[in-house]
Structure formats: structure tokens, C-alpha cells
Design an enzyme around this catalytic site. Structure first.
Site, PDB file in Angstrom:
ATOM      1  N   CYS A  92      49.232  46.673  38.839  1.00  0.00           N
ATOM      2  CA  CYS A  92      49.636  47.393  40.240  1.00  0.00           C
ATOM      3  C   CYS A  92      49.492  49.124  40.154  1.00  0.00           C
ATOM      4  CB  CYS A  92      50.627  46.524  40.299  1.00  0.00           C
ATOM      5  SG  CYS A  92      51.061  45.339  40.403  1.00  0.00           S
TER       6      CYS A  92
ATOM      7  N   ILE B  36      47.558  39.105  40.209  1.00  0.00           N
ATOM      8  CA  ILE B  36      46.672  38.620  39.623  1.00  0.00           C
ATOM      9  C   ILE B  36      46.504  36.729  39.149  1.00  0.00           C
ATOM     10  CG2 ILE B  36      45.131  38.840  37.176  1.00  0.00           C
ATOM     11  CD1 ILE B  36      43.962  40.836  39.634  1.00  0.00           C
ATOM     12  N   ILE B  37      48.024  37.568  38.231  1.00  0.00           N
ATOM     13  CA  ILE B  37      49.147  35.986  37.419  1.00  0.00           C
ATOM     14  C   ILE B  37      50.134  35.601  38.991  1.00  0.00           C
ATOM     15  CG2 ILE B  37      50.173  35.051  36.031  1.00  0.00           C
ATOM     16  CD1 ILE B  37      48.755  36.693  33.905  1.00  0.00           C
TER      17      ILE B  37
ATOM     18  N   ASN C 148      53.926  47.335  36.085  1.00  0.00           N
ATOM     19  CA  ASN C 148      52.813  47.577  36.063  1.00  0.00           C
ATOM     20  C   ASN C 148      52.066  47.257  34.480  1.00  0.00           C
ATOM     21  OD1 ASN C 148      49.493  48.766  36.495  1.00  0.00           O
ATOM     22  ND2 ASN C 148      50.624  50.379  36.045  1.00  0.00           N
ATOM     23  N   GLY C 149      51.119  46.623  35.094  1.00  0.00           N
ATOM     24  CA  GLY C 149      49.978  45.700  33.719  1.00  0.00           C
ATOM     25  C   GLY C 149      49.768  44.396  33.088  1.00  0.00           C
ATOM     26  N   GLU C 150      49.934  43.777  32.614  1.00  0.00           N
ATOM     27  CA  GLU C 150      49.911  42.327  31.856  1.00  0.00           C
ATOM     28  C   GLU C 150      50.650  42.085  29.942  1.00  0.00           C
ATOM     29  OE1 GLU C 150      49.159  40.521  34.068  1.00  0.00           O
ATOM     30  OE2 GLU C 150      47.472  41.239  35.903  1.00  0.00           O
TER      31      GLU C 150
ATOM     32  N   SER D 128      36.945  44.327  28.937  1.00  0.00           N
ATOM     33  CA  SER D 128      35.899  46.264  28.308  1.00  0.00           C
ATOM     34  C   SER D 128      35.933  45.887  26.302  1.00  0.00           C
ATOM     35  CB  SER D 128      36.398  47.374  29.285  1.00  0.00           C
ATOM     36  OG  SER D 128      34.724  48.680  29.069  1.00  0.00           O
TER      37      SER D 128
END
Length: 641
Positions: free
Chosen positions: A2, A53-54, A79-81, A371
């Protein structure tokens, strides 16, 4: 994945800045087009754009959480996972009595911070930049992941501190906190040498970046107190014949586990796929968790600048559906202003353009891609890492003889065989190596820059990093430099900015704390051995990747700008960009034009140097002159960019 933005005021006037922060947050709508949001009290405003996303239905942000006696004590934007969030939630619930109201990873961060304090960042396995506001004691905690996968910009002035995922949003708040938009001449020189702006600098003097592997605490009216919690160590452990295979097995198992956790999502996950071993390994492991995996690659119509055939062969070998995007010179040129706007600061790596197109194509099919970034830095994958072997004889010479070799090289004509070897052999590692890019040597830099300062050279950036690695083997020292320079200044900037430009989340399983713990133990001869790079990684992947890529030379997404700048494809565009640019006070444009003509005439390959300056000129036209407005319409941006 995000975009976050915050304004911590010095005088308790946050309520007056809510609309301003909301508008500034909208400038990075591409990072999270699914759901905007703001929250404020008298001290702070938090803004957020969410890419769901989750736990799509309930993990809204800004997120409120707290212990049972104060359930909304904290407000967080993230922001992130966090890939080990399920394990963290289970541990926090079992051992600390934490109660959760969502199924997402955000609450795991706040609960961990509440119970374990700032050191909780060491427990987070993932990519992150977040801010936690504690309403009980009016304090702010901000942090960034160990490798710098996710960005976090920060600016502190008399009116307060602004922080966010993108610099362009902070520029909207500069006046509010009492700062200027003046450029940083030192950062400009560093960019011209390195082709990226090294952390913690940005091209705007008033805005810095919170460095990778650090966190900061602050209160209203105070400056941030920054502390580093992660420093790469490369604590080498020797490998014996009895332990060699076990080390390879450990690498493979760590990577399997990392990919499995990186596949956690409530949306479809795909994978980028070039012709190399890194992305192929990730895709081969990912398809074990998603048999319907889609892989994506890009290339050019010019022969020798495309790996689409090898990537397609790899996709077929692992059983993945494969999507190819071929890019032509016209659309390449047309995309440059838009890409530079998304970047915030210029990055003169032509590979980010094909990355932009393959990300745009991937977003039509998936919301998340994996990636292979980071494998080269962790496992010794760059060809330049072989250099200490070729120069080892020079290390045995006394200093006087090494300096003499340098003087001899100065008298040898350019292009003569052996000149470069003598020159580089005369230098120490600290003098000759400063990462994977150097666009200008000192002589050319002095000629092209109006305000050249020799004290602002590459050692200005690398000397403090080298000081941390005394006594390490030379390859480990080079890796250490790249982790702090090239990886977080170029590779991860383009990976984040260009994929998020297309509202696509990119995950990098090699840059995982558990994978790193094994990679840092590898000795010199498990990286550079038997004429190849990443030796231990290749051995570990023998049963995972198809044979045709196991020992293939790395290309990535090669770009034919050397040919295009010399030909009809890009010469006119380059010449017009130089002529129109209002950067005469920064560059000697007559020198730049001469470089372009030398390149066109085949006198010397100036493509790398030209690209560095051209991208800066496009950036300057957008962010300083404001004469170039990119055609960005996908996310309903305001007219003022």
C-alpha cells in the site's frame, strides 16, 4: 502492499491538516487503489491507500488496536507484507494473551510492538515500512525492513514531521512543516556518479529516507531518534567435504520455506520469469503451491536483447502458463516521463522501462508477483565479484610498486589491452569498488558538472560501509557494499516503484531473513568457484531448476539503448531533451551534446553516461521546472502532480 502518509504536527494542529494530508495521499493512489482512508487526533494525521491482498474484508487502515483495557490505544499505517504473521499471531495470543479482531498481518505488527517493544522488528519476517502512533504517551514509532524492500521518506521542520511511502506526497506537505524544495547538490553529484541517489539522501535537501534496517522514535516537536537494528555480518563458516552437501540442502530448504510463505495471499500470485536461474528457481518453487501459476517476461524485437525464448522454455519445463510482452522503441520513449514521475528520484537503469511494461501486463492477470531480486547480492552472483581473483597478484606487491603500476597505466593509450588491469590492480578494493554502477569517472564528471566537488565522490558513500567489514574476504566486502548501495538504491527502488505504479505487489523470496542467515555463512569459494558465480546456490538448485538455465549467463531484462541512442530510434529525442532542459546551471550542456554526437558517430560508447543525464533532465522538467506533465490518468490524479 500500500501507500502510507503521515503528518506529526509540532503544535497540536493536526485537525487543520486532514484535508491536506488526504489530498497528498491521493498523489500515490496507484499504490493502493482499493481503499483510501485517514485518521487523526490533535497531534497526528495518518493517510492510507490500500491494495487489498490479505484479509481483504476486515484489515482496513489506518488500523486501530490495543490491549483489552485500551483496545484503540494504537493507530498504525503499514506498507508491505509480514510472511510469518500467522506464527506471530499464534505466539502473541498464546504467550501474551493478545486479542485480534481481524485475520490480517497488520495486527501482528502492533501487538508485537506493544508486548515486545522496538525489538519486535527483529521478529518480523517480511518487507515493511510502518508507523505506529501511541495515543497513551503521544509517541511515534516508524520502521523499515532489513534490506530496504519498502520505502519510507521523512522530513522534519519547524511545523512537524512528515513521512510517507513516496516523496511526491511529502512535497505536498513541505510548506506545512516549514521546509523548502531546494535541491541537494551533493545528492545530485552522487546520482551522476552512481546512477541512483544513495540512502539516506534524496535530490531534495529537506527530505531524507529512513534507511533500511533502522527504526525511529519521536514525539511532537522533536526530531527523530534513529537506531539501526540490522547490519549484514557475513559470518563465514568453513565448508568441509563432510558438510558441503548439507549446506546446499539447507539453502534449498530455506528457499522452499521462503517461497511457501511468500505465496500467502487471498488473491492470485504470479511470477516474473527471465532466462536466468534466480527467477526460474522462484517460479519452479511457486508452482508447487499454485499449479495454475502464470509467469511473465518481456523483451525487445532487436536480436540479442530478449530472453523471451529461454523464459518460455523455462515456463514450459516447469508447467506454467506464460505471458510475453514485447516492447518497441516508440512506446519505450513515450513511457519515460510517466516512469520518472513514479520513481520520485531518478534511477538511470534502463531495465526499469521493460519492468514497467511487464508489470502492466502482469496486473491484467494477477495482483501479486514473485521475483528473483537479491540472489546476486546474497550468494555472490555478479561477474565483478571474480575481480579479486584476477587481481590477487597485485595484493602481494608493496604499495610503492602498486602505485607505479597505476602511473604506467596512465601513460598507456585508451583501448590498449592491459591498461584497465594495471589501473585497477594499482588500487585497493576500497578505492576501486563502489557497487555495480559508475556512470562517470572523475575526469568526465569534472567536465560535465558545473559545480564539481571532488570531496563528494563515491568514497563519501562507501567509506563508512567498508569500515564495518575490515577483515572480511573481498567478495563478502563487495557484497556488503552492494547491499547498502546498489541493491537498495537501484534494484529495490525500481522493483517497488515500477510495480506499484501498476498497483502490483512484488515479493522477493531471496531477501528473506532465514535465507540470509544461510547465505551470510558461505565462504569465498562457495560463491566464486569453477569459473562461475553463485556456486553454492547453483548446486542447491540442481534438482529445482531446468538444466538449460542452471549455468546460463545472467542477462535480466537487457535494453538496446546503446543502439537506439546512436540511431533514429532515440537520437532526436535525446537531442531535444538536452536542448529543452533548464539544467544549464547543473550540467555543461555543450559537453553533453558532444557526448551524444560521439556516441552517434561510434567514437565511444557513451550510452550509460547519456542515459544518466537524460533521465535527470526528464526528472528536473517534471519536479523542478514543472514544464513536463506526464499523462497519468489511470488513478484519477489531480491536475497538479
Amino acid at each position: 502492499m500500500c501507500g502510507l502518509l503521515g503528518l506529526l504536527t509540532s503544535d497540536g494542529s493536526a485537525a487543520d491538516a486532514v484535508d491536506l494530508v488526504a489530498a497528498a495521499t491521493h498523489c500515490m493512489r496507484h499504490r493502493g487503489p482499493d481503499e483510501p482512508g485517514t485518521w487523526n487526533d490533535e497531534h497526528i494525521v495518518l493517510g492510507f491507500n490500500r491494495l487489498s491482498i490479505i484479509d481483504i474484508e476486515t484489515s482496513h487502515q489506518p488500523l486501530r488496536w490495543g490491549p483489552p483495557d485500551n483496545p484503540e490505544r494504537y493507530a498504525m499505517v503499514f506498507n508491505g507484507e509480514i510472511y510469518n504473521y500467522l506464527e506471530l499471531r499464534a505466539e502473541l495470543g498464546r504467550d501474551e494473551g493478545a486479542v485480534f479482531r481481524t485475520e490480517g498481518d497488520g495486527e501482528a505488527i502492533v501487538a508485537a510492538f506493544h508486548h515486545w517493544g522496538p525489538d519486535s522488528v527483529r521478529r518480523l519476517r517480511g518487507m515493511f515500512a510502518f508507523a505506529i502512533w501511541d495515543t497513551a504517551d503521544n509517541s511515534l514509532f516508524i520502521a523499515r525492513d532489513p534490506f530496504g524492500i519498502k520505502p519510507l521518506f521523512i522530513a522534519t521542520g519547524p511545523g512537524g514531521t512528515a513521512f510517507g511511502s513516496e516523496k511526491k506526497s511529502l512535497l505536498e506537505l513541505i510548506d506545512r512543516i516549514g521546509l523548502s524544495e531546494d535541491l541537494d547538490p551533493r545528492a545530485t553529484e552522487h546520482y551522476t556518479v552512481l546512477q541512483y541517489v544513495p540512502e539516506p539522501e534524496t535530490l531534495h535537501a529537506s527530505i531524507r529516507r529512513l534507511e533500511s534496517g533502522t527504526y525511529a522514535t519521536l514525539k511532537p516537536g522533536s526530531a527523530p531518534s534513529v537506531r539501526r537494528y540490522f547490519t549484514p555480518q557475513f559470518a563465514v563458516r568453513p565448508v568441509t567435504e563432510a558438510t558441503r552437501q548439507q549446506r546446499y540442502d539447507d539453502i534449498a530448504q530455506a528457499l522452499r520455506d521462503s517461497v511457501a510463505k511468500h505465496m500467502r495471499a487471498d488473491v492470485t500470485v504470479g511470477s516474473f520469469l527471465s532466462g536466468g536461474i534466480d527467477s526460474t528457481a522462484i517460479a519452479a518453487l511457486a508452482i508447487q503451491h499454485n499449479p495454475d501459476l502464470i509467469t511473465f517476461t518481456t523483451g525487445f524485437q532487436r536480436e540479442g536483447y530478449s530472453e523471451v525464448d529461454v523464459a518460455a522454455e523455462s515456463a514450459e519445463a516447469i508447467g506454467a502458463r506464460h505471458v510475453i510482452k514485447v516492447v518497441g522503441p516508440d512506446e519505450f520513449i513515450a513511457s519515460i516521463p510517466e516512469i520518472v514521475w513514479y520513481l520520485d528520484d531518478p534511477v538511470a537503469d534502463p531495465a526499469l522501462v521493460p519492468l514497467y511494461f511487464v508489470a502492466k501486463e502482469a496486473r491484467k492477470h494477477v495482483k501479486v508477483v514473485l521475483s528473483g531480486e537479491g540472489a546476486d547480492e546474497l550468494f555472490g552472483g555478479y561477474t565483478i565479484y571474480k575481480e579479486p581473483l584476477s587481481l590477487s597478484a597485485f595484493d602481494k606487491l608493496p604499495g610503492t610498486l602498486r602505485r607505479l603500476a597505476g602511473k604506467v597505466s596512465d601513460r598507456i593509450p585508451e583501448g590498449t589491452r592491459g591498461k584497465s588491469l594495471l589501473h585497477r590492480g594499482s588500487l585497493t578494493l576500497e578505492e576501486r569498488y563502489y557497487g555495480n554502477a559508475r556512470s562517470f569517472d572523475d575526469a568526465r564528471l569534472r567536465a560535465v558538472l558545473r559545480d564539481y566537488r571532488p570531496e563528494w565522490t563515491h568514497t563519501d558513500v562507501t567509506a563508512p560501509i567498508y569500515a564495518q567489514s575490515r577483515g572480511w574476504d573481498p567478495v563478502a566486502r563487495m557484497q556488503h557494499i552492494d547491499l547498502f548501495t546498489w541493491l537498495r538504491g537501484d534494484i529495490l527502488v525500481k522493483a517497488d516503484k515500477i510495480t506499484m505504479a501498476n498497483s502490483l505487489e512484488l515479493r522477493v523470496p531471496f531477501l528473506d531473513s532465514e535465507v540470509y542467515k544461510i547465505a551470510e555463512t558461505l565462504p569465498f569459494d562457495e560463491k566464486i568457484a569453477h569459473g562461475t558465480t553463485k556456486y553454492a546456490l547453483r548446486k542447491a538448485l540442481e534438482q529445482i531448476v531446468p538444466p538449460h538455465v542452471l549455468h546460463r549467463r545472467k542477462l535480466g531484462f537487457p535494453v538496446p539503448i546503446r543502439h537506439w541512442l546512436a540511431g533514429t530510434e532515440m537520437y532526436d529525442w535525446a537531442h531535444e531533451t538536452i536542448a529543452a532542459s533548464q539544467t544549464d546551471h547543473i550540467f555543461d550542456k555543450s559537453v553533453v551534446v558532444a557526448m551524444l554526437n560521439e556516441h552517434r558517430d561510434g567514437v565511444v560508447d557513451n550510452s550509460r553516461r547519456l542515459w544518466t543525464i537524460l533521465i535527470f533532465m526528464v526528472w528536473h522538467a517534471i519536479f523542478v521546472e514543472k514544464t513536463l506533465v506526464p499523462a497519468i490518468t489511470d488513478h484519477d490524479y489531480p491536475v497538479r502532480l
